[in-house]
Scaffold this motif. Sequence first.
Motif, PDB file in Angstrom:
ATOM      1  N   LEU A  43       0.795  -1.226   0.000  1.00  0.00           N
ATOM      2  CA  LEU A  43       0.000   0.000   0.000  1.00  0.00           C
ATOM      3  C   LEU A  43       0.827   1.275   0.000  1.00  0.00           C
ATOM      4  N   LEU A  44       2.133   1.142   0.243  1.00  0.00           N
ATOM      5  CA  LEU A  44       2.948   2.335   0.461  1.00  0.00           C
ATOM      6  C   LEU A  44       3.893   2.637  -0.693  1.00  0.00           C
ATOM      7  N   TYR A  45       4.189   3.911  -0.849  1.00  0.00           N
ATOM      8  CA  TYR A  45       5.269   4.323  -1.732  1.00  0.00           C
ATOM      9  C   TYR A  45       6.607   3.942  -1.096  1.00  0.00           C
ATOM     10  N   ARG A  46       7.554   3.633  -1.933  1.00  0.00           N
ATOM     11  CA  ARG A  46       8.932   3.509  -1.462  1.00  0.00           C
ATOM     12  C   ARG A  46       9.465   4.905  -1.125  1.00  0.00           C
ATOM     13  N   ALA A  47      10.290   4.970  -0.077  1.00  0.00           N
ATOM     14  CA  ALA A  47      10.870   6.258   0.292  1.00  0.00           C
ATOM     15  C   ALA A  47      11.672   6.840  -0.866  1.00  0.00           C
ATOM     16  N   GLY A  48      12.357   5.974  -1.611  1.00  0.00           N
ATOM     17  CA  GLY A  48      13.172   6.439  -2.722  1.00  0.00           C
ATOM     18  C   GLY A  48      12.385   6.979  -3.893  1.00  0.00           C
ATOM     19  N   ASP A  49      11.087   6.678  -3.962  1.00  0.00           N
ATOM     20  CA  ASP A  49      10.244   7.214  -5.019  1.00  0.00           C
ATOM     21  C   ASP A  49       9.611   8.535  -4.621  1.00  0.00           C
ATOM     22  N   GLN A  66      16.807  11.645   1.566  1.00  0.00           N
ATOM     23  CA  GLN A  66      16.804  10.248   1.975  1.00  0.00           C
ATOM     24  C   GLN A  66      18.148   9.837   2.564  1.00  0.00           C
ATOM     25  N   ALA A  67      19.233  10.341   2.003  1.00  0.00           N
ATOM     26  CA  ALA A  67      20.570   9.984   2.494  1.00  0.00           C
ATOM     27  C   ALA A  67      20.876  10.617   3.847  1.00  0.00           C
ATOM     28  N   ASP A  68      20.096  11.628   4.253  1.00  0.00           N
ATOM     29  CA  ASP A  68      20.355  12.338   5.498  1.00  0.00           C
ATOM     30  C   ASP A  68      19.834  11.598   6.722  1.00  0.00           C
ATOM     31  N   PHE A  69      18.955  10.612   6.544  1.00  0.00           N
ATOM     32  CA  PHE A  69      18.468   9.861   7.698  1.00  0.00           C
ATOM     33  C   PHE A  69      19.618   9.148   8.395  1.00  0.00           C
ATOM     34  N   LEU A  70      19.566   9.081   9.722  1.00  0.00           N
ATOM     35  CA  LEU A  70      20.532   8.280  10.462  1.00  0.00           C
ATOM     36  C   LEU A  70      20.438   6.834   9.997  1.00  0.00           C
ATOM     37  N   SER A  71      21.568   6.211   9.782  1.00  0.00           N
ATOM     38  CA  SER A  71      21.600   4.928   9.088  1.00  0.00           C
ATOM     39  C   SER A  71      20.811   3.843   9.801  1.00  0.00           C
ATOM     40  N   ALA A 127      15.966   0.531   9.868  1.00  0.00           N
ATOM     41  CA  ALA A 127      14.796   0.015  10.569  1.00  0.00           C
ATOM     42  C   ALA A 127      13.510   0.284   9.805  1.00  0.00           C
ATOM     43  N   GLY A 128      13.576   1.183   8.834  1.00  0.00           N
ATOM     44  CA  GLY A 128      12.403   1.490   8.019  1.00  0.00           C
ATOM     45  C   GLY A 128      12.265   0.613   6.787  1.00  0.00           C
ATOM     46  N   GLN A 138      13.231   0.615   1.715  1.00  0.00           N
ATOM     47  CA  GLN A 138      12.735   1.526   2.731  1.00  0.00           C
ATOM     48  C   GLN A 138      11.351   2.059   2.377  1.00  0.00           C
ATOM     49  N   TYR A 139      10.411   1.794   3.271  1.00  0.00           N
ATOM     50  CA  TYR A 139       9.056   2.339   3.171  1.00  0.00           C
ATOM     51  C   TYR A 139       8.767   3.290   4.335  1.00  0.00           C
ATOM     52  N   GLY A 140       9.285   2.956   5.512  1.00  0.00           N
ATOM     53  CA  GLY A 140       9.072   3.789   6.682  1.00  0.00           C
ATOM     54  C   GLY A 140      10.133   4.863   6.773  1.00  0.00           C
ATOM     55  N   MET A 141       9.684   6.102   6.908  1.00  0.00           N
ATOM     56  CA  MET A 141      10.603   7.227   7.064  1.00  0.00           C
ATOM     57  C   MET A 141      10.586   7.653   8.526  1.00  0.00           C
ATOM     58  N   PRO A 142      11.715   7.565   9.236  1.00  0.00           N
ATOM     59  CA  PRO A 142      11.714   7.924  10.657  1.00  0.00           C
ATOM     60  C   PRO A 142      11.310   9.377  10.835  1.00  0.00           C
ATOM     61  N   PHE A 143      10.494   9.627  11.856  1.00  0.00           N
ATOM     62  CA  PHE A 143      10.013  10.992  12.077  1.00  0.00           C
ATOM     63  C   PHE A 143      10.495  11.559  13.400  1.00  0.00           C
ATOM     64  N   ALA A 144      10.536  10.748  14.419  1.00  0.00           N
ATOM     65  CA  ALA A 144      11.007  11.190  15.731  1.00  0.00           C
ATOM     66  C   ALA A 144      11.684  10.007  16.406  1.00  0.00           C
ATOM     67  N   ALA A 145      12.650  10.302  17.252  1.00  0.00           N
ATOM     68  CA  ALA A 145      13.388   9.232  17.914  1.00  0.00           C
ATOM     69  C   ALA A 145      13.659   9.602  19.367  1.00  0.00           C
ATOM     70  N   SER A 146      13.906   8.588  20.167  1.00  0.00           N
ATOM     71  CA  SER A 146      14.321   8.816  21.548  1.00  0.00           C
ATOM     72  C   SER A 146      15.124   7.615  22.014  1.00  0.00           C
ATOM     73  N   THR A 147      15.890   7.835  23.046  1.00  0.00           N
ATOM     74  CA  THR A 147      16.608   6.747  23.703  1.00  0.00           C
ATOM     75  C   THR A 147      16.269   6.813  25.191  1.00  0.00           C
ATOM     76  N   ARG A 148      16.865   5.944  25.977  1.00  0.00           N
ATOM     77  CA  ARG A 148      16.563   5.872  27.401  1.00  0.00           C
ATOM     78  C   ARG A 148      17.834   6.062  28.238  1.00  0.00           C
ATOM     79  N   LEU A 149      17.674   6.747  29.354  1.00  0.00           N
ATOM     80  CA  LEU A 149      18.702   6.854  30.378  1.00  0.00           C
ATOM     81  C   LEU A 149      18.064   6.528  31.724  1.00  0.00           C
TER      82      LEU A 149
END
Length: 422
Positions: A111-117, A124-129, A134-135, A141-152
């Motif tokens: 159902l989704l467009y490829r990120a590269g299309d 596209q090359a600017d996303f953290l690898s 993971a997308g 790649q279909y999923g484009m990361p939008f927000a991220a977090s880690t834990r401390l």
Amino acid sequence: MRRRVRTRAIAAVSALGLAAVLSGCGAGGATSDVTLTLVAADYGNGAADSSKKYWADLVERYESDHPDVHIDVSVYSWNDVDRKVKEMVDAGDPPDMAQIGAYADYASQGLLYRAGDLLSIPVQADFLSQLSGAGEVNSVQYGMPFAASTRLLFYNKALFAEAGLTPPETWDELVECAEALKADGVKFPYALPLGPEEAQAETLQWLLSGGGGYTDIGGTYGIDSTENVETVSWLRDELVGKGLTGPVAPGELDRAKAFEAFAAGDVGMLNGHPSLMEMARKKGVTYGMVPIPGAEGETPSALGVADWMMAFEKNGHRDEIGDFLDFVYSEENVLDFSREYDLLPVTNSASRAMAASGQDKELKPFLDQLPLSELYPVGKTSWAAVNAAIKQKIGRAVEPGGSPAGVLGELQAAAVRAESAE
């Protein structure tokens, strides 16, 4: 070259006097306005900081330079947004874009467009690898990361000072701190939220700190591995069994309630993400943050979490969607969103800018964790079912008399069944 056909190309055709010819091809006219729909999650805590304000400002700026493209954004709470998109898809009327928690099910259904299309090559090359990887589903790649977090590990500085404690670096030290906090009457010496809201996050962070995880190095589920059983057994015996996790059973404690308790001064320690900083500041709680303790020392890999943008093919408008998403992922806009909601940038350019900026110094410890973080196996379409099973069952594993091996075995069996159904 197909991927970079943009509205500029349409304008060029019109300039050649061919618009009238194209308008007779049955699509309603090349110069017609385009309205794109976007369903997005709300990262705010109320009307004052709702994501509606972020999107309204971004859309206003975009539309001012693109008068023939209109963006209709609907923002829903995290309790509702994934369900809302699923209902729209099931009804045969998906939005053009969705910014939600998972993408793999829709990608597997074609159902989704490829990120590269959609995206320009630099964007596209600017996303953290590790986020762009993971997308991917089947290396696309279909999923484009939008927000991220880690834990401390967050700790209450005042409670630690009263007990004469220093932040723990190992599991044994964490137990010693929790025992001292309990002796001082702290309600939740260590808050262990394994309730159904976000149990998958707390669980994975502990599994990583014990040298395990949900999958092995090859990406195969290994939920009932020896390392994982030992970690959950330790939680049952050394934290829960010794009464160091507070008056609420871990399986009944949600992450949001644990954060509220920390901000109220009732928690000595807990694993937290960046939004907890603002909650604690507003309530006047002084806090410290250190890397997550591991069995023998600092955990080598922290939990990373990403939310996703995706674009549905059904309504077309690939070029307009791509142009808008290029704007969404500009360095300025990624930084604005990350700073507004205490989240981590998903692009290299914005990450470099944040790391170099004094105004983002509190986020830097989380940012430093991101390159080595481990994410959920979101590229597996089975993950949605496995995620739900973890939320439902993991709390039983740490109950007094609970069976870590038995519960993790049930979860592994559920994961194998979900994989076989793909």
